[in-house]
Scaffold this motif. Structure first.
Motif, PDB file in Angstrom:
ATOM      1  N   TRP A   9       0.847  -1.210   0.000  1.00  0.00           N
ATOM      2  CA  TRP A   9       0.000   0.000   0.000  1.00  0.00           C
ATOM      3  C   TRP A   9       0.874   1.248   0.000  1.00  0.00           C
ATOM      4  CZ3 TRP A   9      -4.691   0.266  -1.544  1.00  0.00           C
ATOM      5  CH2 TRP A   9      -5.607  -0.756  -1.309  1.00  0.00           C
ATOM      6  N   LEU A  10       1.886   1.212   0.892  1.00  0.00           N
ATOM      7  CA  LEU A  10       2.781   2.373   1.018  1.00  0.00           C
ATOM      8  C   LEU A  10       3.495   2.633  -0.310  1.00  0.00           C
ATOM      9  CD1 LEU A  10       3.678   4.387   3.214  1.00  0.00           C
ATOM     10  CD2 LEU A  10       5.671   2.949   3.594  1.00  0.00           C
ATOM     11  N   LEU A  11       3.897   1.537  -0.970  1.00  0.00           N
ATOM     12  CA  LEU A  11       4.569   1.668  -2.271  1.00  0.00           C
ATOM     13  C   LEU A  11       3.646   2.354  -3.286  1.00  0.00           C
ATOM     14  CD1 LEU A  11       7.117   0.754  -3.969  1.00  0.00           C
ATOM     15  CD2 LEU A  11       5.681  -1.155  -4.715  1.00  0.00           C
ATOM     16  N   PHE A  12       2.371   1.962  -3.287  1.00  0.00           N
ATOM     17  CA  PHE A  12       1.399   2.574  -4.201  1.00  0.00           C
ATOM     18  C   PHE A  12       1.257   4.077  -3.919  1.00  0.00           C
ATOM     19  CE2 PHE A  12      -1.249  -1.581  -4.783  1.00  0.00           C
ATOM     20  CZ  PHE A  12      -0.276  -2.054  -5.641  1.00  0.00           C
ATOM     21  N   LEU A 114     -12.859  10.508   4.077  1.00  0.00           N
ATOM     22  CA  LEU A 114     -12.395   9.524   5.074  1.00  0.00           C
ATOM     23  C   LEU A 114     -11.005   8.959   4.749  1.00  0.00           C
ATOM     24  CD1 LEU A 114     -15.772   7.641   5.527  1.00  0.00           C
ATOM     25  CD2 LEU A 114     -14.738   9.229   7.111  1.00  0.00           C
ATOM     26  N   THR A 115     -10.286   9.634   3.858  1.00  0.00           N
ATOM     27  CA  THR A 115      -8.964   9.133   3.457  1.00  0.00           C
ATOM     28  C   THR A 115      -8.042   8.911   4.655  1.00  0.00           C
ATOM     29  OG1 THR A 115      -9.127  10.234   1.348  1.00  0.00           O
ATOM     30  CG2 THR A 115      -6.930   9.682   2.043  1.00  0.00           C
ATOM     31  N   VAL A 116      -8.040   9.871   5.574  1.00  0.00           N
ATOM     32  CA  VAL A 116      -7.100   9.788   6.700  1.00  0.00           C
ATOM     33  C   VAL A 116      -7.388   8.563   7.558  1.00  0.00           C
ATOM     34  CG1 VAL A 116      -6.279  10.975   8.761  1.00  0.00           C
ATOM     35  CG2 VAL A 116      -6.680  12.260   6.678  1.00  0.00           C
ATOM     36  N   ALA A 117      -8.692   8.287   7.786  1.00  0.00           N
ATOM     37  CA  ALA A 117      -9.048   7.103   8.580  1.00  0.00           C
ATOM     38  C   ALA A 117      -8.603   5.830   7.849  1.00  0.00           C
ATOM     39  CB  ALA A 117     -10.550   7.078   8.824  1.00  0.00           C
ATOM     40  N   GLY A 118      -8.818   5.808   6.532  1.00  0.00           N
ATOM     41  CA  GLY A 118      -8.410   4.648   5.727  1.00  0.00           C
ATOM     42  C   GLY A 118      -6.904   4.472   5.732  1.00  0.00           C
ATOM     43  N   LEU A 119      -6.195   5.587   5.614  1.00  0.00           N
ATOM     44  CA  LEU A 119      -4.722   5.537   5.647  1.00  0.00           C
ATOM     45  C   LEU A 119      -4.228   5.015   6.982  1.00  0.00           C
ATOM     46  CD1 LEU A 119      -3.496   8.813   3.932  1.00  0.00           C
ATOM     47  CD2 LEU A 119      -2.728   6.513   3.423  1.00  0.00           C
TER      48      LEU A 119
ATOM     49  N   PHE B  70     -11.266   2.564  16.723  1.00  0.00           N
ATOM     50  CA  PHE B  70     -11.167   3.800  17.500  1.00  0.00           C
ATOM     51  C   PHE B  70      -9.937   4.630  17.130  1.00  0.00           C
ATOM     52  CE2 PHE B  70      -9.613   6.140  21.170  1.00  0.00           C
ATOM     53  CZ  PHE B  70     -10.703   6.949  21.410  1.00  0.00           C
ATOM     54  N   ILE B  71      -8.797   3.955  17.014  1.00  0.00           N
ATOM     55  CA  ILE B  71      -7.541   4.690  16.762  1.00  0.00           C
ATOM     56  C   ILE B  71      -7.574   5.377  15.383  1.00  0.00           C
ATOM     57  CG2 ILE B  71      -6.250   2.675  15.871  1.00  0.00           C
ATOM     58  CD1 ILE B  71      -4.759   5.290  18.230  1.00  0.00           C
ATOM     59  N   ASP B  72      -8.195   4.715  14.392  1.00  0.00           N
ATOM     60  CA  ASP B  72      -8.285   5.311  13.043  1.00  0.00           C
ATOM     61  C   ASP B  72      -9.227   6.509  13.050  1.00  0.00           C
ATOM     62  OD1 ASP B  72      -6.675   3.202  12.180  1.00  0.00           O
ATOM     63  OD2 ASP B  72      -8.434   1.915  11.939  1.00  0.00           O
ATOM     64  N   ARG B  73     -10.306   6.372  13.808  1.00  0.00           N
ATOM     65  CA  ARG B  73     -11.237   7.500  13.916  1.00  0.00           C
ATOM     66  C   ARG B  73     -10.574   8.669  14.627  1.00  0.00           C
ATOM     67  NH1 ARG B  73     -15.955   5.879  17.033  1.00  0.00           N
ATOM     68  NH2 ARG B  73     -14.854   4.041  17.720  1.00  0.00           N
ATOM     69  N   ALA B  74      -9.742   8.342  15.623  1.00  0.00           N
ATOM     70  CA  ALA B  74      -9.055   9.408  16.380  1.00  0.00           C
ATOM     71  C   ALA B  74      -8.082  10.156  15.466  1.00  0.00           C
ATOM     72  CB  ALA B  74      -8.318   8.802  17.565  1.00  0.00           C
ATOM     73  N   VAL B  75      -7.371   9.407  14.626  1.00  0.00           N
ATOM     74  CA  VAL B  75      -6.438  10.046  13.680  1.00  0.00           C
ATOM     75  C   VAL B  75      -7.224  10.949  12.720  1.00  0.00           C
ATOM     76  CG1 VAL B  75      -4.809   9.610  11.781  1.00  0.00           C
ATOM     77  CG2 VAL B  75      -4.728   8.195  13.822  1.00  0.00           C
ATOM     78  N   TRP B  76      -8.360  10.424  12.268  1.00  0.00           N
ATOM     79  CA  TRP B  76      -9.226  11.205  11.360  1.00  0.00           C
ATOM     80  C   TRP B  76      -9.704  12.491  12.037  1.00  0.00           C
ATOM     81  CZ3 TRP B  76     -14.440  12.487  12.015  1.00  0.00           C
ATOM     82  CH2 TRP B  76     -15.062  13.050  10.899  1.00  0.00           C
ATOM     83  N   LEU B  77     -10.136  12.352  13.306  1.00  0.00           N
ATOM     84  CA  LEU B  77     -10.644  13.524  14.036  1.00  0.00           C
ATOM     85  C   LEU B  77      -9.540  14.573  14.219  1.00  0.00           C
ATOM     86  CD1 LEU B  77     -13.272  14.507  15.461  1.00  0.00           C
ATOM     87  CD2 LEU B  77     -12.273  13.701  17.587  1.00  0.00           C
ATOM     88  N   ALA B  78      -8.345  14.088  14.563  1.00  0.00           N
ATOM     89  CA  ALA B  78      -7.216  15.009  14.744  1.00  0.00           C
ATOM     90  C   ALA B  78      -6.927  15.754  13.435  1.00  0.00           C
ATOM     91  CB  ALA B  78      -5.978  14.239  15.209  1.00  0.00           C
ATOM     92  N   PHE B  79      -6.942  15.008  12.326  1.00  0.00           N
ATOM     93  CA  PHE B  79      -6.690  15.630  11.012  1.00  0.00           C
ATOM     94  C   PHE B  79      -7.755  16.676  10.693  1.00  0.00           C
ATOM     95  CE2 PHE B  79      -7.458  15.734   6.413  1.00  0.00           C
ATOM     96  CZ  PHE B  79      -6.205  16.109   5.959  1.00  0.00           C
TER      97      PHE B  79
END
Lengths: 526, 135
Positions: A9-12, A114-119, B70-79
């Motif tokens: 994924w990181l490579l992509f 929701l990109t950041v959550a997916g990342l 939870f941790i992914d949602r937290a990262v999203w919220l921070a962003f």
């Protein structure tokens, strides 16, 4: 979708970010967009192979190819918008199980949101558990002491000159390193690369939200009859609105019969009213229109057309309100349907009248963006009226109407992107300069795409400018106070020089047929 | 705790963290005057950033519904908080000060400290998950 490791994924994402940076930094969106598109589409094909068998995906892929050709050929703002829109549609249809274009675009919007959550999900190292909680606890031990040290360090530095000079010396190396770092690596370019990373991730990572798919599942193409109990549960804003307007008539056992009566009376009256308006239009506009210089074309045609378009759109909304629910299944609704269809037919006549107004305007004053825009809007309204008729005859839902009309809008956007409208306007207006007054100040506001066409017909433009000067009108270009008699020639000459100078900054990545042809023509005829 | 109460706590903590970061940043940039600048800016931001409470409530409600861990949602919220803080400062600055606002030398410092504070407030509150009813 194949199961991929975090490293893959990181490579992509990193490859996407680097390519985005190399392709687009200080370049026009042209050939580079196609190369980046091939990279992303290839990855989408690898990640979601089954989706490419879906008919919607194949269809949108074809549309996207058309927009790609238009982008490389015309390279207009509209072709860029169409290219990006069709790509968003493609991603939406590949990743989500949806049928309507609007839901596919919403899917892409969900991806971006929701990109950041997916990342975070894809890039997370180790599972959330005791270890990472312990790690967070340890970080907590460090943060506060670090903050206190930084504060006191700053205080001592501010109060003690020797300490300040000592630390300044140390900081000099630190700032020197950063200054050098940013001379080699531009801060803007780093942010640009991060944007590329974000865009790549937004396109490749499907969001985990099922809200869009679940929402579309609720809608069907065909209307279903609600039982009285079901109808009560489906009461919405329209129900409350009709209760507010008609009071007791909208409630009780006879509510549907009352609604039928109200709809029939409304449609009969609306038909009569529109018949008078159409009669006037058909007599004066269709068969007896004679343009005289005293006619105020702007008021008669421009403002009139705007209001008529609004009336046709309102007509569609009124029909949708009447035929939103069980009135479609009412036994004695045959006359109501006939009145509705006659009203649609009358609105079609109105559309033709608006088209004629626009045609007369173009005939007398030439082409302009708003006049072309009216034509496109009329096509959409036409599709809207036809689909409204189908909805009434075949008992289709509002969702059906919405779905078909959004597809019509997409098709129209793709079709419109296949024409360079700036050049089309200039060529048409110059060709018809003897019948339609040439509006030079308007033409020179158009983009640089028109420069070869303007240069080729400079004698006609100069002739028109001389006519205007004789009448006491002067074309003020850059400086309002400056009166000049050869403004058009000067302005075009200056713009050609600026254009050719700007083209030198572009590399092969910005190549497109329009600019290539323009550069060749303008350099040869300088 | 309701979403509004949680938001108010998060907002107030963001302002405190912002004040502390401002204090450090301006101590280095302006010397001892930095304390005063940090104090005044924290008091001013109490009023200036109040409109941000509304989008923060919305984001927090979405945060609870997102189908991620939870941790992914937290990262999203921070962003989202960081993006919102940066956008708000730039927008409010442009509205109040016009294009000249971007030429002010303090702007990068305020922007930096606001973004750091917005990024830090979520990790800080994660350690008090139950207290803030974020799960």
């Amino acid at each position: 979708m194949p199961t991929l490791t975090k490293k893959t994924w990181l490579l992509f994402f990193v490859t996407g970010a680097i390519l985005f940076n190399l392709f687009f930094w200080q370049q026009k969106m042209a050939l580079n967009a196609l190369l980046f598109d091939v990279f992303l589409s290839g990855l989408l094909g690898y990640l979601y192979p089954a989706s490419f068998k879906k008919p919607q995906v194949v269809f949108v892929l074809l549309l996207h190819l058309v927009t790609a050709v238009a982008l490389l050929w015309h390279n207009t703002t509209l072709s860029k918008i169409a290219f990006i829109t069709s790509f968003c549609l493609l991603v939406g249809f590949i990743q989500y199980e949806v049928r309507a274009a609007i839901f596919a675009v919403s899917g892409m919007a969900a991806n971006i949101f929701l990109t950041v959550a997916g990342l975070s999900e894809k890039m997370r190292w180790g599972k959330e558990g005791v270890t990472s909680k312990k790690r967070r606890g340890r970080i907590g031990f460090v943060v506060l002491p670090l903050f206190i040290i930084v504060v006191f360090f700053a205080i001592y530095r501010a109060s003690n000159a020797v300490f300040a000079s000592f630390t300044n010396e140390a900081f000099k190396h630190f700032t020197h390193f950063f200054e050098n770092f940013f001379t080699h690596f531009s801060f803007g370019r780093i942010l640009f690369t991060l944007l590329g990373f974000y865009i790549t991730a937004a396109i490749l990572l499907k969001s985990r939200s099922r809200a869009i798919e679940n929402l579309e599942v609720k809608y069907a193409n065909d209307l279903l009859r609600h039982s009285s109990k079901g109808a009560r549960s489906a009461r919405n804003i329209f129900y409350h609105f009709s209760v507010a307007i008609t009071g007791k008539l909208a409630k009780g056992m006879l509510a549907l019969k009352n609604e039928h009566t109200i709809a029939t009376i409304s449609l009969v009256l609306l038909n009569l009213l529109l018949l008078i308006v159409n009669g006037i239009d058909v007599y004066y506009l269709w068969f007896n229109f004679n343009y005289s210089p005293n006619t105020n074309l702007y008021t008669m045609i421009h403002e009139g057309a705007d209001m008529l378009i609004v009336s046709v759109v309102l007509a569609i909304i009124v029909l949708l309100l009447f035929f939103r629910g069980n009135l479609n299944f009412y036994k004695s609704n045959s006359w109501l349907k006939r009145f509705a269809l006659v009203w649609i037919l009358q609105n079609l006549v109105l559309v033709v009248s608006v088209f004629l107004r626009d045609y007369y305007y173009i005939r007398e004053l030439g082409l302009a963006y708003k006049r072309i825009g009216v034509l496109f809007f009329l096509i959409l309204v036409l599709v809207g009226l036809i689909t409204a008729a189908i909805k009434i005859i075949r008992r289709k839902s509002v969702y059906y109407l919405f779905r078909i009309n959004t597809w019509a809008a997409v098709l129209l956007l793709v079709a419109a992107s296949c024409v360079n409208w700036d050049v089309f306007i200039v060529r048409y207006n110059i060709q018809h300069h003897q019948t339609a007054r040439l509006n030079i100040p308007y033409l020179v506001t158009l983009s640089d795409d028109i420069l070869p066409a303007m240069k080729a017909h400079i004698s006609i433009l100069k002739q028109r400018e001389a006519e205007l000067n004789k009448q006491g009108y002067y074309i003020h270009m850059e400086d309002e106070k400056k009166k000049c008699s050869l403004c058009v020639e000067q302005t075009i000459k200056e713009r050609i020089q600026q254009y050719l100078k700007a083209q030198k900054n572009n590399s092969w990545l910005s190549w497109n047929r329009k600019d290539a042809a323009a550069i060749t023509y303008l350099t040869q005829n300088q | 705790m309701s979403a509004i109460t949680t938001t108010l706590v998060l907002w107030f903590r963001t302002l405190l963290i912002n004040g502390l970061v401002n204090c450090v940043v301006f101590l280095f940039a302006e010397g001892i005057k930095g304390f005063m600048i940090a104090f005044v800016s924290t008091i001013a931001s109490l009023f200036l950033t109040a409109p941000l409470i509304v989008p923060m409530v919305v984001l927090l409600k979405w945060f609870k519904k997102l189908p991620y861990e939870f941790i992914d949602r937290a990262v999203w919220l921070a962003f989202m908080f960081v993006a919102m803080a940066a956008a708000y400062i730039l927008l409010a600055g442009f509205v109040l000060g016009g294009p000249d606002f971007f030429a002010e030398k303090e702007v990068p410092y305020f922007l930096f400290s606001a973004m750091v504070a917005a990024a830090l407030v979520v990790p800080v509150c994660i350690n008090r998950v139950k207290q803030f009813d974020l799960l």
